[in-house]
Design an enzyme around this catalytic site. Structure first.
Site, PDB file in Angstrom:
ATOM      1  N   ASN A 108     -36.671  11.670-131.683  1.00 43.40           N
ATOM      2  CA  ASN A 108     -37.273  12.945-132.056  1.00 43.40           C
ATOM      3  C   ASN A 108     -37.963  13.648-130.891  1.00 43.40           C
ATOM      4  OD1 ASN A 108     -37.863  10.912-134.717  1.00 43.40           O
ATOM      5  ND2 ASN A 108     -36.556  12.699-134.976  1.00 43.40           N
ATOM      6  N   VAL A 116     -41.004  18.004-128.223  1.00 42.94           N
ATOM      7  CA  VAL A 116     -41.203  17.223-129.440  1.00 42.94           C
ATOM      8  C   VAL A 116     -40.584  17.964-130.624  1.00 42.94           C
ATOM      9  CG1 VAL A 116     -42.939  16.234-131.007  1.00 42.94           C
ATOM     10  CG2 VAL A 116     -43.331  16.218-128.528  1.00 42.94           C
ATOM     11  N   CYS A 117     -39.807  17.237-131.413  1.00 36.81           N
ATOM     12  CA  CYS A 117     -39.138  17.817-132.571  1.00 36.81           C
ATOM     13  C   CYS A 117     -39.691  17.173-133.839  1.00 36.81           C
ATOM     14  CB  CYS A 117     -37.630  17.585-132.463  1.00 36.81           C
ATOM     15  SG  CYS A 117     -36.707  18.314-133.822  1.00 36.81           S
ATOM     16  N   ILE A 118     -40.737  17.811-134.404  1.00 36.70           N
ATOM     17  CA  ILE A 118     -41.261  17.370-135.695  1.00 36.70           C
ATOM     18  C   ILE A 118     -41.445  18.602-136.571  1.00 36.70           C
ATOM     19  CG2 ILE A 118     -42.352  15.229-134.922  1.00 36.70           C
ATOM     20  CD1 ILE A 118     -45.030  16.691-134.917  1.00 36.70           C
TER      21      ILE A 118
END
Length: 174
Positions: free
Chosen positions: A85, A92-94
């Site tokens: 992620n 950051v991929c959230i």
């Protein structure tokens, strides 16, 4: 950049910064890159105990758009990371860092995405939670190679993460 943003946005960021200075939260430290710019923050996440990241000092940055808090900041790790992620460039991929609204791909509910009530603390606690998870989200990976390694070679994945964490700890004391 701060000259184009409404003063209320800067006040909100300043208030959150002062709150974090007065009441530090365990697990991370946050501050401005440059005291004259409230829109660029430097972050250090202390690797959570009992995780692959334990003992690490993970450097990152938060860049806030002029539209904050209506739009989320961007978070990027400066420390090299290997996680499904986290993009190869450290992004950051959230969910809570994704712009508000409906996910065109159908992976996220609108309630999981950015809401103006989120704070720097809630963002960083979400990232720490992401790093603490034994099973990273592989549904829509930001780093396809890391996700593939989690699926096919979990031992190799863990070994690579631990090596990067060890290097982050050594770099913190250089």
């Amino acid at each position: 950049m701060s000259g184009t943003a409404p003063a209320g946005n800067a006040l909100l960021l300043k208030r959150q910064l002062n709150e974090l200075r007065k009441h530090p939260v365990e697990g991370f430290s946050a501050g401005l890159k440059d005291e004259s710019n409230l829109y660029e923050w430097e972050i250090i996440i202390i690797g959570p105990a009992d995780t692959l990241y334990e003992g690490g000092f993970l450097r990152a940055e938060l860049i806030f758009p002029p539209e904050y808090p209506l739009l989320p900041p961007k978070m990027k790790f400066i420390t090299p990371m290997w996680h499904p992620n986290v993009y190869e460039d450290g992004g950051v991929c959230i969910s809570i860092l994704h712009a508000p609204g409906t996910d065109e791909w159908g992976y996220e509910d609108a309630g999981e995405r950015w809401l103006p009530v989120h704070t720097i603390e809630s963002i960083l606690l979400s990232v720490i939670s992401l790093l603490s998870s034994d099973t990273p989200n592989l549904d829509s990976p930001a780093n396809v190679d890391a996700a593939k390694q989690v699926r096919e070679d979990i031992k190799g994945y863990r070994k690579k993460v631990r090596r990067l964490v060890r290097e982050s700890a050594e770099a913190a004391f250089d």
